[in-house]
Design a protein around this motif. Structure first.
Motif, short mmCIF file in Angstrom:
data_model
loop_
_atom_site.label_atom_id
_atom_site.label_comp_id
_atom_site.label_asym_id
_atom_site.label_seq_id
_atom_site.Cartn_x
_atom_site.Cartn_y
_atom_site.Cartn_z
N GLY A 85 7.97 22.49 0.00
CA GLY A 85 8.94 21.51 0.48
C GLY A 85 8.29 20.51 1.42
N PHE A 86 8.62 19.24 1.23
CA PHE A 86 8.11 18.17 2.08
C PHE A 86 9.28 17.48 2.75
CE2 PHE A 86 7.15 13.48 2.17
CZ PHE A 86 6.36 13.52 3.31
N SER A 87 9.21 17.35 4.07
CA SER A 87 10.30 16.70 4.81
C SER A 87 9.70 15.72 5.82
CB SER A 87 11.15 17.74 5.56
OG SER A 87 10.35 18.49 6.47
N PHE A 88 10.51 14.75 6.22
CA PHE A 88 10.07 13.82 7.25
C PHE A 88 11.28 13.32 8.03
CE2 PHE A 88 10.86 11.23 3.49
CZ PHE A 88 11.57 10.14 3.98
N SER A 89 11.06 12.92 9.26
CA SER A 89 12.14 12.39 10.10
C SER A 89 11.53 11.48 11.17
CB SER A 89 12.95 13.53 10.74
OG SER A 89 12.09 14.41 11.45
N GLY A 90 12.39 10.83 11.93
CA GLY A 90 11.93 9.97 13.02
C GLY A 90 11.76 8.51 12.64
N ILE A 91 12.13 8.14 11.40
CA ILE A 91 12.02 6.73 11.01
C ILE A 91 12.82 5.84 11.95
CG2 ILE A 91 12.64 5.07 9.19
CD1 ILE A 91 10.21 6.59 8.38
N ASP A 92 13.92 6.39 12.50
CA ASP A 92 14.76 5.61 13.41
C ASP A 92 14.15 5.47 14.81
OD1 ASP A 92 16.60 5.36 11.41
OD2 ASP A 92 17.83 7.06 12.06
N ASN A 93 13.03 6.15 15.07
CA ASN A 93 12.41 6.09 16.39
C ASN A 93 11.72 4.76 16.67
OD1 ASN A 93 13.22 8.60 17.32
ND2 ASN A 93 11.42 9.65 16.48
N PHE A 94 11.44 4.00 15.61
CA PHE A 94 10.75 2.73 15.80
C PHE A 94 11.41 1.64 14.96
CE2 PHE A 94 8.81 4.86 12.24
CZ PHE A 94 8.49 3.86 11.34
N ASP A 95 11.16 0.42 15.34
CA ASP A 95 11.72 -0.73 14.61
C ASP A 95 10.89 -0.93 13.34
OD1 ASP A 95 12.64 -3.10 13.62
OD2 ASP A 95 12.26 -4.29 15.42
N ASN A 96 11.39 -0.42 12.22
CA ASN A 96 10.59 -0.47 10.98
C ASN A 96 10.65 -1.82 10.28
OD1 ASN A 96 13.05 -0.20 9.29
ND2 ASN A 96 13.07 1.90 10.08
N THR A 97 11.27 -2.80 10.93
CA THR A 97 11.19 -4.17 10.40
C THR A 97 9.93 -4.86 10.92
OG1 THR A 97 12.47 -5.15 12.21
CG2 THR A 97 13.70 -4.34 10.30
N LYS A 98 9.29 -4.24 11.92
CA LYS A 98 8.05 -4.78 12.48
C LYS A 98 6.88 -3.96 11.96
CE LYS A 98 7.76 -5.24 16.86
NZ LYS A 98 7.90 -4.89 18.31
N PRO A 99 5.73 -4.61 11.70
CA PRO A 99 4.55 -3.85 11.29
C PRO A 99 4.09 -2.93 12.41
CG PRO A 99 3.96 -6.13 11.74
CD PRO A 99 5.45 -6.05 11.80
N ALA A 100 3.50 -1.79 12.03
CA ALA A 100 3.09 -0.80 13.03
C ALA A 100 1.67 -0.32 12.76
CB ALA A 100 4.06 0.38 13.01
N LEU A 101 1.05 0.17 13.82
CA LEU A 101 -0.22 0.88 13.72
C LEU A 101 0.11 2.36 13.88
CD1 LEU A 101 -3.26 1.38 13.73
CD2 LEU A 101 -3.33 0.62 16.12
N PHE A 102 0.13 3.09 12.78
CA PHE A 102 0.43 4.52 12.81
C PHE A 102 -0.84 5.29 13.14
CE2 PHE A 102 3.55 2.71 9.80
CZ PHE A 102 4.73 3.11 10.41
N ILE A 103 -0.77 6.13 14.17
CA ILE A 103 -1.90 6.98 14.55
C ILE A 103 -1.44 8.43 14.45
CG2 ILE A 103 -3.52 7.64 16.37
CD1 ILE A 103 -3.42 4.83 17.44
N SER A 104 -2.04 9.19 13.55
CA SER A 104 -1.59 10.56 13.33
C SER A 104 -2.69 11.57 13.66
CB SER A 104 -1.16 10.76 11.86
OG SER A 104 -2.28 10.98 11.03
N ILE A 229 1.91 0.64 18.35
CA ILE A 229 1.38 1.97 18.01
C ILE A 229 2.51 2.98 17.88
CG2 ILE A 229 -0.03 3.90 18.80
CD1 ILE A 229 -1.87 1.87 20.18
N VAL A 230 2.60 3.61 16.71
CA VAL A 230 3.60 4.66 16.46
C VAL A 230 2.84 5.95 16.14
CG1 VAL A 230 5.50 5.45 15.00
CG2 VAL A 230 5.32 3.02 15.61
N PRO A 231 2.83 6.93 17.05
CA PRO A 231 2.19 8.21 16.74
C PRO A 231 2.95 8.93 15.63
CG PRO A 231 2.54 7.96 19.11
CD PRO A 231 3.35 6.89 18.43
N VAL A 232 2.21 9.69 14.82
CA VAL A 232 2.81 10.47 13.73
C VAL A 232 2.27 11.89 13.81
CG1 VAL A 232 3.17 10.66 11.25
CG2 VAL A 232 2.89 8.40 12.29
#
Length: 365
Positions: A85-104, A229-232
Motif C-alpha cells: 500500500g502506498f499513501s501520501f498526505s500533507g499536500i495542503d501544507n503548502f501552496d501547490n500553485t507555487k513551484p517548490a523545492l522539495f527536499i526529502s 523549500i518543502v521538506p518531504v
C-alpha cells in the motif's frame, strides 16, 4: 549556462531516444535483466531483440510529458506489485500553485523521487525536475536516460576545489532559476548518498550550496521565500536493500572502509524498485519560511519537519524493542529474523539499528 546539467527539452527527445536505442550498453543492460538465459548464450541476438522492441515502443514519444506518462504507468504497476500500500498526505501544507523545492530524506536511489512524483501526479501537480549525482552516471547513455526523464546533473566528481566551487555555483543558480523564474518544481535529497543507517540528517553543505546564488543584500528569509523549500518525509515499512546496507555498515565499522563491487549501484537500483517494501507513506511537510541564522539552522529546521512527520511502522518499533531487549510483537520479530537469517551477529545488529534509528530520532526531537 546550464546546457551540460539541465534535463532535455521536448525538441531534443526524438534525437536522444534514437541515440539510446542504438546504445549497446543499454541494450545489454535490458537484455541481461529481461532475458538472462538468452543473453548468456546468444548476447547478440538478445540485444537485437531489445533494440527492435525499443524502436517499436519509442515511436510514440515526442515530448517529455509523453515519457513521464509512460513512467507513471510503470510506477502504478510497480507499486501494486512491490508494496502493501502506498499513501501520501500533507499536500495542503503548502501552496501547490507555487513551484517548490522539495527536499526529502534519502533511502532509495531511484524510488524516493519517483514516489514524490507519483504523489504530485495523482494530486494534479506538476512533477519535479530531479537531482542526480554524476557518480551514478558512469556511462554517457545513463546520463541521457536520466535527463530525458526530467533529471538534472549534480557534479560530484570535480577534480579540484575551484572546479567543485564553480560546479556548486552553477547548480545553485540553476535551482534558483528553475524554481523562481521557470516556475518548475525541483526535488533534491537532503544529503549525498542514501541514509543506510536510518538516520535522516540534512547536510548543511547542501543548504550552503543553495544559498551560493543569493546576493549579499538579499535577506535569507526573502531568498527562502523564492526557493519555497518543502521538506518531504518518506517512510518505508521494509527496505529491500536492508541486508546489503547492513553488510556495508558492519564492514565499515570493522575495517573503516567499504569498497563497492562493479555493478553494485545498478543492483541496488533494481532491488530497490522491485523488492518488497511493505507499506510506504509520503508526508509533505510545512514549508521552511522565516529568518534563519545560517545553513545549519535551516538544515535543522528541515530535519525537524522530516523526523516529526516520519511514519513509524511495527518494523521500526519492534527493531527498537529488540535492541533494548524489551518484549515485542513476535510476528514482526519473526519477519525481521527472516530478513537477517544469512547475516552475521554484527550485520544483524546493524539491520535492527537502521530500522530502530527513526524511533530514536523521534524520541530525541
Amino acid at each position: 549556462m546550464f546546457d551540460d546539467i539541465r534535463p532535455y527539452r521536448d525538441d531534443e527527445v526524438v534525437k536522444v531516444i534514437e541515440s539510446l536505442i542504438n546504445e549497446k550498453g543499454l541494450q545489454a543492460s535490458i537484455a541481461s535483466l529481461k532475458m538472462p538465459r538468452l543473453y548468456q548464450s546468444l548476447p547478440a541476438l538478445a540485444c537485437s531483440i531489445v533494440k527492435w522492441s525499443l524502436k517499436f515502443r519509442a515511436q510514440k514519444f515526442h515530448s517529455i510529458d509523453e515519457i513521464q506518462m509512460e513512467v507513471a504507468k510503470y510506477l502504478h504497476h510497480l507499486i501494486k506489485n512491490s508494496t502493501a500500500g502506498f499513501s501520501f498526505s500533507g499536500i495542503d501544507n503548502f501552496d501547490n500553485t507555487k513551484p517548490a523545492l522539495f527536499i526529502s530524506n534519502h533511502r532509495d536511489i531511484v524510488l524516493d523521487v519517483a514516489l514524490v512524483n507519483l504523489a504530485l501526479y495523482k494530486s494534479g501537480i506538476s512533477t519535479v525536475e530531479a537531482a542526480v549525482g554524476d557518480n551514478l552516471l558512469h556511462q554517457p547513455w545513463v546520463a541521457d536516460l536520466m535527463r530525458i526523464n526530467k533529471s538534472f546533473i549534480v557534479k560530484r566528481s570535480a577534480e579540484s576545489k575551484r572546479a567543485m566551487l564553480n560546479a556548486s555555483k552553477q547548480l545553485s543558480a540553476y535551482i534558483h532559476d528553475t524554481v523562481a523564474n521557470r516556475k518548475q518544481n525541483i526535488w533534491i535529497a537532503q544529503r549525498e548518498g542514501r541514509a543506510k543507517d536510518g538516520i535522516d540528517k540534512t547536510n548543511a553543505a547542501l543548504i550552503s550550496m543553495l544559498l551560493l546564488n543569493k546576493d549579499k543584500q538579499t535577506p535569507i528569509a526573502d531568498y527562502l521565500a523564492e526557493l519555497n523549500i518543502v521538506p518531504v518525509s518518506i517512510s518505508y515499512e521494509f527496505d529491500p536493500c536492508d541486508s546489503d546496507k547492513a553488510i556495508e555498515l558492519a564492514e565499515k565499522e570493522a575495517t573503516g572502509s567499504y569498497k563497492k563491487q562493479e555493478g553494485e549501484d545498478l543492483k541496488s537500483i533494481t532491488q530497490g524498485l522491485v523488492g518488497q517494501k511493505g507499506r510506504v507513506h509520503i508526508e509533505f511537510c510545512q514549508p521552511i519560511i522565516g529568518d534563519y541564522a545560517d545553513s545549519k539552522a535551516i538544515a535543522a529546521a528541515i530535519d525537524k519537519e522530516i523526523i516529526s512527520n516520519y511514519k513509524l511502522y511495527d518494523s521500526n518499533l519492534v527493531a527498537h524493542a529488540a535492541l533494548n531487549q524489551q518484549d515485542t510483537d513476535n510476528s514482526m520479530l519473526a519477519q525481521l529474523n527472516k530478513r537477517m537469517e544469512n547475516l552475521t551477529a554484527e550485520q544483524q545488529h546493524w539491520l535492527l539499528t537502521m530500522y530502530a534509528n527513526p524511533v530514536i530520532a523521534k524520541q530525541t526531537l
